[in-house]
Write a protein that holds these residues in place. Sequence first.
Motif, PDB file in Angstrom:
ATOM      1  N   GLU A 193       0.858  -1.189   0.000  1.00  0.00           N
ATOM      2  CA  GLU A 193       0.000   0.000   0.000  1.00  0.00           C
ATOM      3  C   GLU A 193       0.887   1.230   0.000  1.00  0.00           C
ATOM      4  O   GLU A 193       1.646   1.474   0.938  1.00  0.00           O
ATOM      5  CB  GLU A 193      -0.916   0.021   1.229  1.00  0.00           C
ATOM      6  CG  GLU A 193      -1.911  -1.116   1.311  1.00  0.00           C
ATOM      7  CD  GLU A 193      -2.994  -1.011   0.251  1.00  0.00           C
ATOM      8  OE1 GLU A 193      -3.233   0.116  -0.251  1.00  0.00           O
ATOM      9  OE2 GLU A 193      -3.595  -2.050  -0.087  1.00  0.00           O
ATOM     10  N   ASP A 194       0.790   2.040  -1.048  1.00  0.00           N
ATOM     11  CA  ASP A 194       1.606   3.246  -1.151  1.00  0.00           C
ATOM     12  C   ASP A 194       0.923   4.183  -2.161  1.00  0.00           C
ATOM     13  O   ASP A 194       0.725   3.760  -3.332  1.00  0.00           O
ATOM     14  CB  ASP A 194       3.015   2.896  -1.614  1.00  0.00           C
ATOM     15  CG  ASP A 194       3.961   4.095  -1.567  1.00  0.00           C
ATOM     16  OD1 ASP A 194       3.576   5.127  -0.965  1.00  0.00           O
ATOM     17  OD2 ASP A 194       5.076   3.980  -2.117  1.00  0.00           O
ATOM     18  N   VAL A 241      -0.064   5.859   1.881  1.00  0.00           N
ATOM     19  CA  VAL A 241      -0.899   5.383   2.969  1.00  0.00           C
ATOM     20  C   VAL A 241      -1.216   6.559   3.877  1.00  0.00           C
ATOM     21  O   VAL A 241      -0.384   7.444   4.109  1.00  0.00           O
ATOM     22  CB  VAL A 241      -0.184   4.247   3.744  1.00  0.00           C
ATOM     23  CG1 VAL A 241       1.119   4.705   4.344  1.00  0.00           C
ATOM     24  CG2 VAL A 241      -1.103   3.682   4.818  1.00  0.00           C
ATOM     25  N   THR A 258      -0.019  -0.770   6.182  1.00  0.00           N
ATOM     26  CA  THR A 258       0.584  -1.268   4.942  1.00  0.00           C
ATOM     27  C   THR A 258       1.464  -2.467   5.273  1.00  0.00           C
ATOM     28  O   THR A 258       1.685  -2.791   6.457  1.00  0.00           O
ATOM     29  CB  THR A 258       1.399  -0.186   4.215  1.00  0.00           C
ATOM     30  OG1 THR A 258       1.795  -0.695   2.945  1.00  0.00           O
ATOM     31  CG2 THR A 258       2.651   0.193   5.010  1.00  0.00           C
TER      32      THR A 258
END
Length: 556
Positions: A445-446, A448, A454
Motif C-alpha cells: 500500500e503506497d 498510505v 501497509t
Amino acid sequence: MTVARLCLALMMSYAWTVQLFGQDVPSGSKPKENGVSVTPVCHCKKKFPYTTYSIEPLLSAPLSISPVMPPCFPEPSPPGVPEMPPPTPAPVPPQAPPDDLELPTPAVSIRVEVPNQSAVGQDLAYRITAANRSEAAAHHVLVRCRLPDNVRYVRSVPAAMVLGRELTWELGTMQPGSRHDIQLILVPTGGDEVDLAARVQFEHGVRVRTQLARSALRLQKSGPGEAQTGEAMTYRLSVTNTGTVPVGNIVIMDELPEGLETRDGRRVLSFPLDTLGVGESRQFTYEVIARRPGRFVNRATVTADGGLRDEVQSVVVVSEPTLDLRISAPSEMSFGRSLAAELTVSNTGGTPLRNVVVTAPIPAGTGLVSASDGGRQVGSQVEWQLGTLQPGAKETLELKLRPTTAGRVVILAEARADRGLRVTADAATVIVGEAGLLLEVVDLEDPVEVGGDTQYNIIIRNQGSAPTTNIRITAFVPPELAVSRVQGPTDHTKEDGKIVFEPLNLPPMKDTIYRVYVRALRAGDVRFRVEMTADQLSAGPLREEESTNIYPPQVR
C-alpha cells in the motif's frame, strides 16, 4: 770482484745497476767503510735521484754490473760530424737444437729506487721493480719487504699484505720479459738512515707424462625389458676392445635363468672369439623364449688372455596377458555444463583378448547425454561391446553426462574379457555451483494515510546453482511506522527500530519471503531499509530499501 773493475764501470757514460745474485743489496746515502759505492750517471752528466748501492757486506758473493740505458736524450755529435747509424748485427744462421737441450730456467730480479736523502716525518717513496729476465715463466712470485723500526708504513700500489713489520705482494705468474712495479710510501720516524731490504721468491717446475699400454674389454647387452609369456625376445651381445693392445682367446658366456631358454631349449650360450684388435667390436644376436611370468635377471661375462674379464646383466619382466582400463575426467567443472569422460581400454599383454565388454553405471545426480563407439544404455548403465582386442591395441570411449545438481560425481567403469580377465577404474569430478542471491523489498500500500496500515514483503531468491548459507536479514523500520506483526521462515527479534531475523540456508533456484506489517504514525516520505548478509556475499552486505509516502488524515 775488484774495486778497479767497478771504477771502470763508473767511467762509462751509462747508468749502471749493481745486482748481487742470491743476496740483498741494501741501499744507503753514502758508501760504507772499505766498501764500494755506485751512483747511476746518465749520458748528459745529470745525476738521477737514485740511491747509492753499498755492497760492502756482500763482497764474498758474485757481483754483476750491467749497463742500463738512461731515460734521457743522447749527447749530440760534434759540429760537422754526421750521425752514424747503429751497426746492423750480422745474421745468425739457425742451429739445430742439441740432443741434450735443457728447458729454460726462470730468473727474476728485483730493483729498488728511492731518493738518497729524505727527512723525518716526510713521505719516502720507493719504486720496487720485479722483472723476469729469462725465457721461462716464473710462478707464485712473491716480493717481501721487512720494515725497519724507524719507519711507518703509509700505503703501496698495489696494496701490500701487512703482517706485523712484514710487507708482502703476491704477483702470481710472471711471463718471460714481464715486470711488475710496486710504489711504496713510508714515513721515517727517526734515526740517521732508513735501511730497507726487498726480496723476491718464485717457483718453477716441470711436468712430464708417460703413456702406459693397457688391455681392456667392454661387454654390452641389449634386449627388451618387458615381455609376455610365450613371446620371443631378441638379445644382442657386443664386445669391444677398449684398450691399447690387441686381445686374444676371448670367450663370451651367457647363462639364462630358469624360465627363459632358446627355441631349441638351451640355457647356456657360448661365443668364442680368437682375436680382437684395438678399438674393434663384435656382435652376437640370439632369441630367447619366455616360458613363464616373472622377473628374470641374467648375467653375461667375457674373459680373455691376461685375466681380462667384464660382466653385464639384463632384467626382463614377463607377464601374462592383461587388460587395462583408465578413465579421464576433469577434476572440477562448473554446474550447467556437460561432463565428458574418456574411458580407455588397452590390451597390454602379448596375446589377443576376446569378447571385451566395457560397462559404466550412470552416476546419481546425472543424466546420459551420449556414448561413443556404439555404446548404448542398458537399464541404469552404458555398455560397449568391443569384440577382440589385439596385443598392444586400445580403444578410447567417450561418455557424456549432464549433472543435475552441484556436488561430487563419481564415474565407475568395468572392462571384462575371456579367461576371466576383469579390471575396474573410477574418476571423480566436483561440480561447482555458484550462488546468485536476489533481494527485493515491496510495499503493498503506497501512499498510505496516517493511521492506515501497509505491508512490506522481503523476497530472497537463490538464482544460482549452489546452496546459499547463513543468510541473515535485518530490517530497519523508520520512526513514522510502527510494526504490528512479522511473518517469515525464521524467528526474529525487535530492537531499537530494527528487526533481526535468525539465519537460514537457501537451496539453488529457491526463494523465500518475510512479511512485515506496519501502521503509519506520522506523515512524511519514509524509507524502509533491509540489509542481507550470507557466506557467499564476500564483498559485504546487500542493501535494498522501499520508499512509502504517508499523507495526513483527510477531513471527512
